[in-house]
Design a protein around this motif. Sequence first.
Motif, mmCIF file in Angstrom:
data_model
loop_
_atom_site.group_PDB
_atom_site.id
_atom_site.type_symbol
_atom_site.label_atom_id
_atom_site.label_comp_id
_atom_site.label_asym_id
_atom_site.label_seq_id
_atom_site.Cartn_x
_atom_site.Cartn_y
_atom_site.Cartn_z
ATOM 1 N N ILE A 94 25.353 17.081 -31.073
ATOM 2 C CA ILE A 94 25.545 17.965 -32.230
ATOM 3 C C ILE A 94 24.238 18.275 -32.968
ATOM 4 C CG2 ILE A 94 26.662 18.139 -34.491
ATOM 5 C CD1 ILE A 94 29.078 16.739 -33.300
ATOM 6 N N ARG A 122 22.701 31.195 -34.238
ATOM 7 C CA ARG A 122 22.197 30.665 -35.504
ATOM 8 C C ARG A 122 21.241 31.649 -36.159
ATOM 9 N NH1 ARG A 122 18.388 25.402 -35.747
ATOM 10 N NH2 ARG A 122 17.002 26.922 -34.757
ATOM 11 N N ARG A 160 25.442 30.115 -42.620
ATOM 12 C CA ARG A 160 25.031 28.965 -41.820
ATOM 13 C C ARG A 160 26.074 28.738 -40.731
ATOM 14 N NH1 ARG A 160 27.061 23.679 -43.168
ATOM 15 N NH2 ARG A 160 28.750 23.758 -44.704
ATOM 16 N N TRP A 201 27.602 25.652 -37.872
ATOM 17 C CA TRP A 201 27.596 24.237 -37.534
ATOM 18 C C TRP A 201 28.788 23.929 -36.619
ATOM 19 C CZ3 TRP A 201 29.552 26.303 -41.898
ATOM 20 C CH2 TRP A 201 30.796 25.882 -42.358
ATOM 21 N N GLU A 212 31.509 20.587 -35.161
ATOM 22 C CA GLU A 212 32.050 19.262 -35.420
ATOM 23 C C GLU A 212 33.171 18.993 -34.422
ATOM 24 O OE1 GLU A 212 33.298 19.532 -39.440
ATOM 25 O OE2 GLU A 212 35.056 20.762 -39.021
#
Length: 517
Positions: free
Chosen positions: A459, A482, A491, A493, A495
Amino acid sequence: MAFLAQPTAMFAPAKPPMGMLSADPDTREALALFAANVADRAVLLTDLDGKILFSNNGAERLFRYDPQDLVGRDIATLLRGDAGQPRQHDERAMQFATVRFETCCRRIDHGMFDADVTITPIPGVDRRPKGFGYSIFDISDRKAAERKLAESEAHMRSVLATVPDAMVVIDARGRIQSFSAAAERLFGYCEREVVGSNVNILMPLDHRARHDAYISRYLRTGQQRVIGNGRIVVARRKDGSEFPMELSVGEAKSGNGRIFTGFIRDLSDKQRAELRVRELQDELIHVSRLSAMGTMASTLAHELNQPLTAIAAYLAAAYRLIPEQARDGARVGEAMDAAGREAVRAGDIVRRLRTFVARGENERHVEPLVPLIEDASRLALTGTRECGVRTFYRFDPAADQIFADRVQVQQVLVNLIRNAVDAMGGAAITDLTIATRLDGEMIRISVIDTGSGLRSDQIPRLFEAFETTKPDGLGLGLSISRTIVEAHGGRIWAEPGAIAGSAFHFTLPTAPPVGKS
């Protein structure tokens, strides 16, 4: 001290030394006492040949001689250290002209000091010069200060000549006081051309009239706008060309009032470099889209072949049914309608592909979010029927519009959706969820899969260039995603999924209120 102890001997009426001005004995004695006790300067009387006849206390302290060593000495040994040097100043004084000059004087220990010397001719009874009076004042401190100031000015000139940023110093009226070498190169003016001129000659024509008002307002109110704060402004060269610059202004107080120093950095090269970086980023993004289409080429060919084959079959069937038209016209119509629908479907696929890979301008507009996501999903999921992927949508009604570049956002979505489909290859459950949610002034878009998931060590590096979890991947898709998201002010991300798989999220700005876009 001989003349101090016996002042009347010098001014005795029977033999007035040097033929001094006629005066009564009391006056001559008072003058002698006054000269003898002047403490801040040396007072010396000489004959026409320069021999010292009288010295005061100040002379003894200044030259550090005993009285008996001064009287009778040649004045030239004190002033110039060379008795044979011509006395040009004495010759001028012979014409009854008081002469003042600066020179170096020598003490008894041969130490030198700077002095201000005044020579006054002393007339005799026949009105002709009979000698000279010397007033010598030590100006060593003043000359040292002048030298220090000259050194400071020379240092400042050196700074002005070598400082890489242009530097302009102005007074409280906006008049240019100094102009560095870098400023000369930047603006095209020589220092002598601009010193004394209003600094607004370095500004565009439409800014000049306002500049003096800015200074006046600051001096009156103390309200700072530029002083102490850097800002980007536009400047004007001698040839009339304009360029962007970063301006920082400092303030100082001098004996002549306030001065303002402006440090100027040309941003032309920086802006050109930033423009080139943006062009390269756009090129990379475009190439990435083409690369994504390359990997989808085989499945797209298969997907397009299906509606085209169906079109051909329906048209062939319709053709065979034409002789039976009188009794079976409805079936012909149905076949033609089906053929039309498949043709439209093929056209939609081609349209989405052409829109996606087209280079176009990088422009942001208010875009409805749901149609954008649905269009990107159809494109990304092309050819995935065989994988059994089930797609679920969870749209927040409040997250309905974004301010973004449509094609670039679709590129991010296509990349995330294709990655999710690849991650679910061979999984028992192949559910794909695309969700939106209003998050303050941003909208969060999520792509959630039930695939193999991500390891914790993957990650942190997931969005770096050339980092990939695919055996045959280049590691550019997520890095470019990105870049696109951050360029929009958001932004991105990743998970682990709530139960299995992975969840990728990115944010985009909501559309501004009407009238504020």
